[in-house]
Design a protein around this motif. Structure first.
Motif, PDB file in Angstrom:
ATOM      1  N   PRO A 139      29.897 -46.125   6.901  1.00 38.46           N
ATOM      2  CA  PRO A 139      30.383 -46.083   8.405  1.00 38.46           C
ATOM      3  C   PRO A 139      31.759 -46.525   8.212  1.00 38.46           C
ATOM      4  CG  PRO A 139      29.030 -47.806   8.343  1.00 38.46           C
ATOM      5  CD  PRO A 139      28.692 -47.137   7.013  1.00 38.46           C
ATOM      6  N   GLY A 140      32.813 -45.692   8.881  1.00 40.59           N
ATOM      7  CA  GLY A 140      34.149 -46.326   8.753  1.00 40.59           C
ATOM      8  C   GLY A 140      34.786 -46.556  10.054  1.00 40.59           C
ATOM      9  N   GLY A 141      35.574 -45.095  10.549  1.00 39.50           N
ATOM     10  CA  GLY A 141      35.833 -45.283  11.944  1.00 39.50           C
ATOM     11  C   GLY A 141      35.035 -44.943  12.893  1.00 39.50           C
ATOM     12  N   ILE A 142      35.540 -45.562  14.112  1.00 43.25           N
ATOM     13  CA  ILE A 142      34.585 -45.621  15.159  1.00 43.25           C
ATOM     14  C   ILE A 142      35.716 -45.478  16.672  1.00 43.25           C
ATOM     15  CG2 ILE A 142      34.957 -48.172  15.660  1.00 43.25           C
ATOM     16  CD1 ILE A 142      32.029 -48.255  16.905  1.00 43.25           C
ATOM     17  N   VAL A 143      35.009 -44.752  17.731  1.00 47.35           N
ATOM     18  CA  VAL A 143      35.918 -44.537  18.946  1.00 47.35           C
ATOM     19  C   VAL A 143      34.611 -44.430  19.920  1.00 47.35           C
ATOM     20  CG1 VAL A 143      35.976 -42.052  18.930  1.00 47.35           C
ATOM     21  CG2 VAL A 143      37.692 -43.397  20.102  1.00 47.35           C
ATOM     22  N   VAL A 144      35.095 -45.081  21.016  1.00 45.40           N
ATOM     23  CA  VAL A 144      34.257 -44.794  22.402  1.00 45.40           C
ATOM     24  C   VAL A 144      34.968 -44.241  23.448  1.00 45.40           C
ATOM     25  CG1 VAL A 144      32.837 -46.231  23.829  1.00 45.40           C
ATOM     26  CG2 VAL A 144      33.276 -47.251  21.619  1.00 45.40           C
TER      27      VAL A 144
ATOM     28  N   GLU B 188      31.236 -41.146   9.083  1.00 45.96           N
ATOM     29  CA  GLU B 188      30.763 -41.577   7.943  1.00 45.96           C
ATOM     30  C   GLU B 188      31.381 -41.061   6.776  1.00 45.96           C
ATOM     31  OE1 GLU B 188      26.374 -41.738   8.306  1.00 45.96           O
ATOM     32  OE2 GLU B 188      26.566 -40.730  10.024  1.00 45.96           O
ATOM     33  N   TYR B 189      31.799 -41.971   5.899  1.00 42.39           N
ATOM     34  CA  TYR B 189      32.609 -41.588   4.728  1.00 42.39           C
ATOM     35  C   TYR B 189      31.594 -40.924   3.678  1.00 42.39           C
ATOM     36  CZ  TYR B 189      35.259 -42.753   0.297  1.00 42.39           C
ATOM     37  OH  TYR B 189      35.855 -42.542  -0.900  1.00 42.39           O
ATOM     38  N   GLY B 190      30.435 -41.708   3.668  1.00 44.89           N
ATOM     39  CA  GLY B 190      29.386 -41.322   2.617  1.00 44.89           C
ATOM     40  C   GLY B 190      28.630 -40.015   2.995  1.00 44.89           C
ATOM     41  N   ASN B 191      28.411 -39.921   4.298  1.00 46.65           N
ATOM     42  CA  ASN B 191      27.487 -38.726   4.761  1.00 46.65           C
ATOM     43  C   ASN B 191      28.350 -37.523   4.998  1.00 46.65           C
ATOM     44  OD1 ASN B 191      24.954 -39.554   4.337  1.00 46.65           O
ATOM     45  ND2 ASN B 191      24.822 -40.802   6.384  1.00 46.65           N
ATOM     46  N   ASN B 192      29.873 -37.799   5.197  1.00 47.54           N
ATOM     47  CA  ASN B 192      30.524 -36.558   5.470  1.00 47.54           C
ATOM     48  C   ASN B 192      30.338 -35.980   6.813  1.00 47.54           C
ATOM     49  OD1 ASN B 192      31.951 -36.785   2.637  1.00 47.54           O
ATOM     50  ND2 ASN B 192      29.915 -36.353   2.146  1.00 47.54           N
TER      51      ASN B 192
END
Length: 418
Positions: free
Chosen positions: A344-349, A359-363
């Motif tokens: 998990p990388g970026g987040i916004v609310v 999610e970087y890994g799960n694309n």
């Protein structure tokens, strides 16, 4: 005409709210004269076509009809009609009203609050019949988000888009870590400026990552390789920097990635120091949050209820704190299933506390409600429309479009809820 004047003089008149007088024809009781009305009466005036429920973010209209005290429709404009929306949190918003100059008025709005909203309508300082009205606003249907409505790659010059943010009037910005700059776009997704170049000087970057606008449209950029955050004004002029050089002491940073601004404070995902560093906007270092809780925090966001969310890249979860640093809870585990994370990388609310995780890994981008319960995800590992390769950043625009950046795709994909 002389007879009409004589009749008017004999009327027992009272003070009125408006100087406008209108002669309205009627059959009873005096067909030769009709009746004379002097002002509209808000107590009998009405609204029509106010929808309930209202879809979130969709523009709606309703009509207000002015009437006299006996129920007759007024056929003139000029009344002082105002409409206000009040959310469940007490936030009050004025609504645009158009005078049709025939006694009717049209109010139009698109609400940004989910749940019950009060609609207050007044005329000449008095509430009209039935006001305030309560309507229910349904949340965005994020489950329908699958394909992008637009793809932006800046003519192919965008190489490694990372952090992304949406500001006012459709303006948005994205950091390019390979080009060591920040691209700024207008509401039509046209490039309007490029900020920075490679280096360690003022206004230069070394692998910029997170970006955020504050309420004054100042831009903050997490300068990962230079171990600082730089602040720019609305004209992209350098203003200030946070971080006293690479290190682990108070006020120092080590490879900051994510950044957010809230209530006069700057919250930084101090990645290699495994903590959240907090600064006052116009003053030096403030405090540390979450020391010992993280292995490589990547991004931060603040919920509407003033809780801090921290994306724990190394722990494949999201932690929740109070803004004073007290730990509350976490959600998510490692994996590719529902509600799980891989990188998990970026987040916004959004304004209603729906949480989006890139999610970087799960694309993919995963969507959660305010309690951290899984709702939906979109995206997969490919380079077609709606797919990602190493999904990095996510942002929400005021009109509720979702912007997602991806490394290998060298592009930003824009998704529309409706």
């Amino acid at each position: 005409m002389q007879q009409l004047t004589t009749k008017c003089k004999k009327l027992n008149t009272q003070p009125v709210q408006s100087a406008t007088m209108e002669f309205v024809s009627t059959k009873q009781p005096l067909p030769q004269f009709g009746q004379l009305f002097t002002h509209v009466d808000p107590a009998v005036s009405e609204i029509f076509n106010l929808p309930n429920p209202i879809p979130f973010g969709k523009k709606v209209e309703f009509t207000i009809f002015m009437k006299y005290h006996n129920g007759h429709h007024c056929s003139r404009g000029g009344s002082q009609v105002s409409v206000q929306l009040e959310s469940s949190s007490g936030e009050v918003t004025a609504v645009q009203v158009r005078d049709n100059n025939d006694g009717s008025y049209v109010a139009s709005f698109a609400t940004r609050n989910v749940g019950k909203v009060k609609v207050s309508v007044s005329a000449n300082g008095q509430q009209i019949k039935g006001s305030p009205y309560t309507v229910n606003v349904t949340p965005p249907d994020y489950i329908k988000v699958t394909k992008p409505s637009k793809i932006v790659n800046n003519g192919g010059s965008m190489v490694n888009p990372y952090g992304i943010v949406c500001g006012k009037n459709g303006v948005w910005a994205v950091a390019d870590t390979t080009k060591h700059c920040v691209y700024v776009f207008d509401g039509q997704d046209n490039l309007i400026k490029k900020i920075g170049s490679r280096g360690s000087g003022v206004g230069q970057f070394n692998d910029p990552c997170g970006v955020i606008f504050d309420c004054n449209d100042h831009l903050y950029v997490a300068d990962y390789g230079n171990h600082r955050v730089q602040k720019f004004d609305v004209s992209s002029n350098y203003m200030f920097q946070y971080g006293g050089g690479k290190g682990s002491q108070d006020g120092q940073l080590n490879s900051p990635r994510g950044v957010t601004v809230h209530d006069g404070r700057l919250y930084l995902a101090d990645c290699e120091n495994c903590r959240i560093s907090v600064f006052q906007i116009d003053d030096p270092f403030c405090c540390i949050i979450g020391k010992g809780k993280f292995n490589s925090p990547h991004d931060v966001a603040v919920k509407v209820n003033n809780q801090l969310l921290v994306v724990h890249f190394g722990g494949s979860c999201v932690h929740t704190f109070t803004l004073d640093g007290y730990y509350i809870t976490k959600f998510g585990t490692y994996g590719s299933g529902v509600g799980q994370f891989s990188g998990p990388g970026g987040i916004v609310v959004d304004l209603n506390d729906f949480i989006f995780i890139a999610e970087y890994g799960n694309n993919r981008v995963s969507v959660f409600n305010k309690d951290g319960n899984y709702i939906h995800h979109f995206g997969s590992c490919r380079s077609n429309k709606g797919q990602f390769k190493w999904c990095r950043g996510v942002a929400i625009s005021p009109d509720h479009k979702i912007y997602v950046s991806g490394y290998h795709g060298k592009r930003v994909q824009i998704f529309s809820v409706n």
